[in-house]
Design a protein around this motif. Structure first.
Motif, short mmCIF file in Angstrom:
data_model
loop_
_atom_site.label_atom_id
_atom_site.label_comp_id
_atom_site.label_asym_id
_atom_site.label_seq_id
_atom_site.Cartn_x
_atom_site.Cartn_y
_atom_site.Cartn_z
N TYR A 122 82.03 20.54 156.52
CA TYR A 122 82.47 19.62 157.57
C TYR A 122 83.07 18.35 156.95
CZ TYR A 122 78.74 22.35 159.89
OH TYR A 122 77.91 23.34 160.34
N LYS A 123 84.18 17.90 157.53
CA LYS A 123 84.74 16.61 157.14
C LYS A 123 83.98 15.51 157.87
CE LYS A 123 89.50 17.99 156.11
NZ LYS A 123 90.92 17.91 156.56
N THR A 124 83.47 14.53 157.13
CA THR A 124 82.77 13.40 157.74
C THR A 124 83.33 12.11 157.14
OG1 THR A 124 80.99 13.11 156.10
CG2 THR A 124 80.69 14.84 157.77
N GLU A 125 82.92 10.98 157.69
CA GLU A 125 83.38 9.68 157.18
C GLU A 125 82.88 9.44 155.76
OE1 GLU A 125 82.12 6.76 159.96
OE2 GLU A 125 83.55 7.36 161.53
N ARG A 126 81.79 10.10 155.39
CA ARG A 126 81.22 9.92 154.05
C ARG A 126 81.68 11.01 153.08
NH1 ARG A 126 74.86 8.43 155.36
NH2 ARG A 126 75.25 6.57 156.64
#
Length: 359
Positions: A134-138
């Motif tokens: 998953y792409k996340t802000e972190r």
């Protein structure tokens, strides 16, 4: 097209029947039968015996595989008669159960219907069991290799769990029909928690990996006939997990964290922190699989097995082809005989081939 298929079919059948010790009469009868089928229908169908032989030899011909010594032990499951997504999904569940075998991994391939103008079966997954990314802000959570497929699954209606090791659903498609998505039952999944024989803090990393690598996006080609859905597996070589899946910077990238916990200087490459961390990660993977009774092989043993395969092929008067860049293990390659050899990287058929993604 017809002439090409006739030629490939004849080449395969002659090789197959020679190795299976068939009589000349059996060979000629079969060639005549296939010629008639191709001239009338533009295709032919393999017998169960031909399919089994072809799938095994495809493994024998796999240039990138170090584990080819066991090609004759491949269990071939013939599911060419299945017509619906539900039947195919059931067969895939059965493959996972049979191949996993409570940790005593069995090399297995399940072959679905051959590609034809009227029928194409595709499994969208790279491997039947694979972790989401998953792409996340972190940054990326989970496996970066699975980013695009995870997004595809979500678009198809899968509900993401946003964990580090979320098993992706199976996605099956027949022809141009709407792809069917289904979760793999947890009862079929065997995963190994990764811990170290000496570093107790390793357990706190909460690492794990699934037991069986079942490649499901390649096609099997035998005698001019293509099987676009033919998932297959052996067992893991430890470095696939410990030196690639969990170690690569573009995968789980665990080396900096492990090195820090080992008290190594990760700012200075002269400390060889990557080398020391990757060694302990691989030690942990092998220790964990062996402790849990799950089949796995270390790269030194695998190289010795490949040497035995080379000897057996030489005795059978067959030249071993190979992709050197794949055959050398990613850990201590120079300690194996493979590093000091060269191989013809020529493609022989039957074989397994990459195919364009259907999504």
């Amino acid at each position: 097209m017809t002439n090409d298929l006739l030629n490939e079919a004849e080449e395969f059948i002659r090789s197959c029947y020679k190795e299976l010790n068939k009589t000349n009469q059996e060979l000629e009868n079969r060639l005549n039968q296939i010629n008639k089928q191709i001239l009338i229908y533009d295709f032919y169908e393999h017998t169960a015996e031909e399919l089994e032989y072809g799938a095994k030899v495809a493994w024998r011909n796999s240039n990138r595989c170090i584990g080819r010594l066991f090609w004759e032990q491949l269990n071939v499951i013939d599911k060419r008669n299945l017509n619906s997504e539900e039947e195919i999904i059931s067969a895939l569940f059965e493959h996972i159960r049979y191949a996993t075998n409570n940790g005593h991994i069995r090399p297995t391939i399940t072959v679905f219907t051959q590609k034809s103008p009227n029928k194409t079966v595709r499994i969208w997954n790279h491997q039947l069991i694979r972790y989401a990314g998953y792409k996340t802000e972190r940054g990326v959570l989970g496996d970066p290799h699975s980013l695009s497929f995870t997004e595809t699954c979500i678009k198809l209606g899968w509900e993401p769990k946003f964990g580090k090791f979320d098993v992706l659903p199976l996605v099956i498609q027949i022809n141009e029909n709407q792809p069917k998505l289904v979760e793999i039952p947890e009862t079929l999944l065997l995963e190994v928690p990764i811990r170290h024989p000496h570093y107790k803090w390793f357990e706190d990393l909460n690492l794990k990996w699934y037991a069986v690598p079942i490649i499901s996006d390649m096609m099997l080609e035998i005698g001019g006939i293509t099987y676009t859905a033919a998932p297959f597996n052996g067992w893991y070589m430890g470095t696939e997990i410990g030196a690639r899946n969990l170690a690569d910077e573009l995968r789980y990238n665990m080396l900096p964290q492990i090195a820090n916990l080992m008290g190594l200087d990760i700012k200075n490459s002269i400390s060889l922190w990557k080398d020391r961390a990757i060694l302990e990660l691989n030690t942990a993977v092998l220790h964990s699989f062996w402790t849990d009774g799950v089949s796995i092989v270390d790269h030194h043993t695998a190289a010795k097995q490949f040497k035995k395969f080379e000897e057996k092929e030489r005795n059978s008067e067959r030249e071993v082809s190979g992709d050197w860049t794949w055959l050398i293990p990613p850990l201590a390659p120079a300690t194996t005989h493979i590093f000091h050899k060269s191989y013809k990287n020529e493609i022989n058929k039957p074989n397994y081939f990459y195919q364009p993604k259907p999504y």
